[in-house]
Design a protein around this motif. Structure first.
Motif, mmCIF file in Angstrom:
data_model
loop_
_atom_site.group_PDB
_atom_site.id
_atom_site.type_symbol
_atom_site.label_atom_id
_atom_site.label_comp_id
_atom_site.label_asym_id
_atom_site.label_seq_id
_atom_site.Cartn_x
_atom_site.Cartn_y
_atom_site.Cartn_z
ATOM 1 N N GLU A 1 0.864 -1.190 0.000
ATOM 2 C CA GLU A 1 0.000 0.000 0.000
ATOM 3 C C GLU A 1 0.900 1.240 0.000
ATOM 4 O OE1 GLU A 1 -1.565 0.672 3.935
ATOM 5 O OE2 GLU A 1 -3.281 1.812 3.184
ATOM 6 N N LYS B 1 -9.428 2.076 -1.745
ATOM 7 C CA LYS B 1 -9.641 1.489 -0.420
ATOM 8 C C LYS B 1 -10.985 1.938 0.178
ATOM 9 C CE LYS B 1 -7.041 1.135 3.950
ATOM 10 N NZ LYS B 1 -5.787 1.623 4.590
ATOM 11 N N PRO C 1 -9.153 3.250 8.044
ATOM 12 C CA PRO C 1 -9.033 3.227 9.499
ATOM 13 C C PRO C 1 -8.584 4.579 10.039
ATOM 14 C CG PRO C 1 -7.045 2.349 8.554
ATOM 15 C CD PRO C 1 -7.943 2.727 7.395
ATOM 16 N N HIS D 1 -3.094 8.808 12.636
ATOM 17 C CA HIS D 1 -3.448 7.833 11.599
ATOM 18 C C HIS D 1 -4.622 8.433 10.836
ATOM 19 C CE1 HIS D 1 -3.016 3.589 10.070
ATOM 20 N NE2 HIS D 1 -3.973 4.113 9.346
ATOM 21 N N GLU E 1 -6.022 8.625 7.877
ATOM 22 C CA GLU E 1 -6.555 8.185 6.576
ATOM 23 C C GLU E 1 -7.961 8.720 6.354
ATOM 24 O OE1 GLU E 1 -4.711 3.790 6.776
ATOM 25 O OE2 GLU E 1 -5.616 4.315 4.867
ATOM 26 N N CYS F 1 -4.764 -3.033 2.850
ATOM 27 C CA CYS F 1 -4.492 -2.922 4.281
ATOM 28 C C CYS F 1 -5.663 -3.241 5.211
ATOM 29 C CB CYS F 1 -3.907 -1.551 4.583
ATOM 30 S SG CYS F 1 -2.927 -1.598 6.071
ATOM 31 N N ASN F 2 -6.354 -2.205 5.705
ATOM 32 C CA ASN F 2 -7.431 -2.469 6.672
ATOM 33 C C ASN F 2 -8.521 -3.356 6.078
ATOM 34 O OD1 ASN F 2 -10.002 -1.341 8.452
ATOM 35 N ND2 ASN F 2 -8.043 -1.403 9.555
ATOM 36 N N ARG G 1 -8.197 -6.007 4.743
ATOM 37 C CA ARG G 1 -7.867 -7.434 4.976
ATOM 38 C C ARG G 1 -8.382 -7.911 6.332
ATOM 39 N NH1 ARG G 1 -3.561 -4.839 6.990
ATOM 40 N NH2 ARG G 1 -2.057 -5.827 8.430
ATOM 41 N N ARG G 2 -8.777 -6.993 7.203
ATOM 42 C CA ARG G 2 -9.267 -7.367 8.532
ATOM 43 C C ARG G 2 -10.760 -7.687 8.526
ATOM 44 N NH1 ARG G 2 -5.232 -6.037 12.154
ATOM 45 N NH2 ARG G 2 -3.663 -4.664 11.281
ATOM 46 N N ASN H 1 0.370 -1.107 5.290
ATOM 47 C CA ASN H 1 1.287 -0.328 6.121
ATOM 48 C C ASN H 1 0.694 -0.420 7.513
ATOM 49 O OD1 ASN H 1 2.832 2.419 4.366
ATOM 50 N ND2 ASN H 1 1.921 0.641 3.413
ATOM 51 N N THR H 2 1.220 -1.304 8.354
ATOM 52 C CA THR H 2 0.604 -1.533 9.662
ATOM 53 C C THR H 2 1.550 -1.188 10.798
ATOM 54 O OG1 THR H 2 -0.813 -3.251 8.754
ATOM 55 C CG2 THR H 2 -0.440 -3.315 11.124
ATOM 56 N N TYR I 1 -0.723 0.367 18.240
ATOM 57 C CA TYR I 1 -2.112 0.735 17.919
ATOM 58 C C TYR I 1 -2.629 1.574 19.079
ATOM 59 C CZ TYR I 1 -6.917 0.315 16.355
ATOM 60 O OH TYR I 1 -8.190 0.591 15.917
ATOM 61 N N GLN J 1 0.078 -7.653 16.821
ATOM 62 C CA GLN J 1 -0.030 -7.161 15.440
ATOM 63 C C GLN J 1 0.333 -8.237 14.416
ATOM 64 O OE1 GLN J 1 -1.637 -4.616 14.675
ATOM 65 N NE2 GLN J 1 -1.700 -3.827 16.757
HETATM 66 N N1 ING Z 1 -3.164 0.324 8.693
HETATM 67 C C1 ING Z 1 -3.586 -0.469 9.768
HETATM 68 C C2 ING Z 1 -4.220 -1.782 9.339
HETATM 69 O O1 ING Z 1 -5.418 -1.945 9.275
HETATM 70 C C3 ING Z 1 -4.490 -0.669 11.929
HETATM 71 C C4 ING Z 1 -4.450 0.247 10.746
HETATM 72 C C5 ING Z 1 -3.305 -1.033 12.576
HETATM 73 C C6 ING Z 1 -5.689 -1.179 12.348
HETATM 74 C C7 ING Z 1 -3.349 -1.920 13.656
HETATM 75 C C8 ING Z 1 -5.756 -2.058 13.434
HETATM 76 C C9 ING Z 1 -4.575 -2.428 14.091
HETATM 77 O O2 ING Z 1 -3.417 -2.681 9.151
HETATM 78 C C10 ING Z 1 -3.823 0.655 7.537
HETATM 79 N N2 ING Z 1 -3.123 1.433 6.678
HETATM 80 O O3 ING Z 1 -4.966 0.288 7.299
#
Ligand code: ING
Length: 303
Positions: free
Chosen positions: A46, A126, A130, A143, A145, A171-172, A174-175, A196-197, A201, A211
């Protein structure tokens, strides 16, 4: 079998002052190494062209816009497109995109997929942004964004490339389990996801030590539960004082990590991905047509 050699081109820190040219030179070196290792597709992180600038509050738009691209390819990225074309390698990378649509300037956290002819064949913006939108000085770093980007309005489309079906997320994204399911329901076989994580947090520092676990948990679950190859590629190392998670990896549809980075710098990982292996999952345990019960999950698709 439909085997495609896929590479993840993990990138180490990018300093705020690093020029696009110096970053593109690093990306080109990574792409050439991936090609030597047999890669047909190279996945970059990213926001691969710049430092992760949402870590700073900037009041002036013109200071923020320094980090955005107004066209792609452009003078600084053209050498990467040209080199990839000469090597016959497809690639995907993320960047901050500033466009004017219907007379309105818009800014997105974007990734593009480029075919072996050097043509952009897919663009994804995206959707899960987050962080926060106002300056929050209590944080060790911001942060922002939600301040600097708009959420994308496109879906997780699939693109035919190299004989397979590819989808991009960032990035986010994927969660969120919905990301992978939507891709798989659209016929995706490979999900490419740059990230980019930060290791820290701010809202839950007691999770900082998780993480790495959470990164692989999301990528592996997404792969297994949807019969997808998943390629997760990070910007890593200590970037402008902020530690970023590495451990980029390539995950098989079984959920197994088949290749993983072991440094926090520029590093190429590679795997031979037989796309037919998706069927081991999609025709059995996660045969959506036979086993999935969408009528029993009414809230899942509720807006
Ligand atoms: N970065 C992080 C991610 O989702 C984050 C934000 C970090 C969310 C750690 C939760 C925990 O991987 C980006 N760029 O989305």
């Amino acid at each position: 079998t439909r085997e495609i050699i896929i590479a993840g081109a993990q990138m180490g820190p990018i300093a705020r002052v690093d020029t696009r040219e110096s970053v593109v030179a690093r990306m080109t070196t990574l792409l050439e190494k991936a090609a030597r290792m047999g890669a047909q597709l190279v996945v970059f992180p990213e926001l691969a062209l710049t430092t992760f600038f949402p870590r700073w509050f900037m009041a002036e738009q013109q200071e923020i816009d320094v980090f955005f691209e107004t066209q792609m390819p452009n003078e600084s990225t053209e050498p990467l497109f040209t080199r990839a074309r000469s090597l016959g390698v497809a690639f995907t990378f993320g960047f901050a995109e500033k466009v004017t649509e219907n007379g309105i300037v818009r800014r997105f956290n974007t990734s593009v997929l480029v075919n072996i002819q050097g043509e952009i064949v897919a663009r994804y913006r995206k959707i899960h942004l987050p962080g926060h939108s106002e300056h929050e000085p209590w944080r060790a770093f911001q942060h922002l964004e939600k301040r600097y980007f708009e959420p994308g309005e496109g879906f997780f489309e699939t693109t035919d490339l190299l004989g397979g079906h590819f989808s991009m997320a960032i990035c986010n994204d994927r969660r969120w389990p919905e990301t992978y399911r939507e891709m798989a329901l659209r016929g995706a076989e490979v999900a490419t996801i740059g990230y980019n994580t930060p290791l820290h947090y701010a809202q839950a520092p007691e999770h900082d030590h998780l993480q790495s676990f959470h990164n692989h948990l999301c990528l592996q679950a997404g792969a297994y539960q949807n019969g997808l190859w998943v390629v997760g590629v990070g910007k890593t190392g200590v970037e402008e004082g902020c530690g970023l998670l590495g451990q980029s990896c390539i995950v098989a549809p079984t959920g197994e990590i088949v290749s993983m980075a072991s440094t926090t710098g520029d590093e190429v990982i590679v795997a031979a991905c037989d796309l037919d292996r998706c069927a081991e999952i999609r025709e059995n345990i996660f045969n959506f047509a036979k086993n999935r019960r969408p009528e029993m999950y009414p809230l899942l698709s509720a807006v």
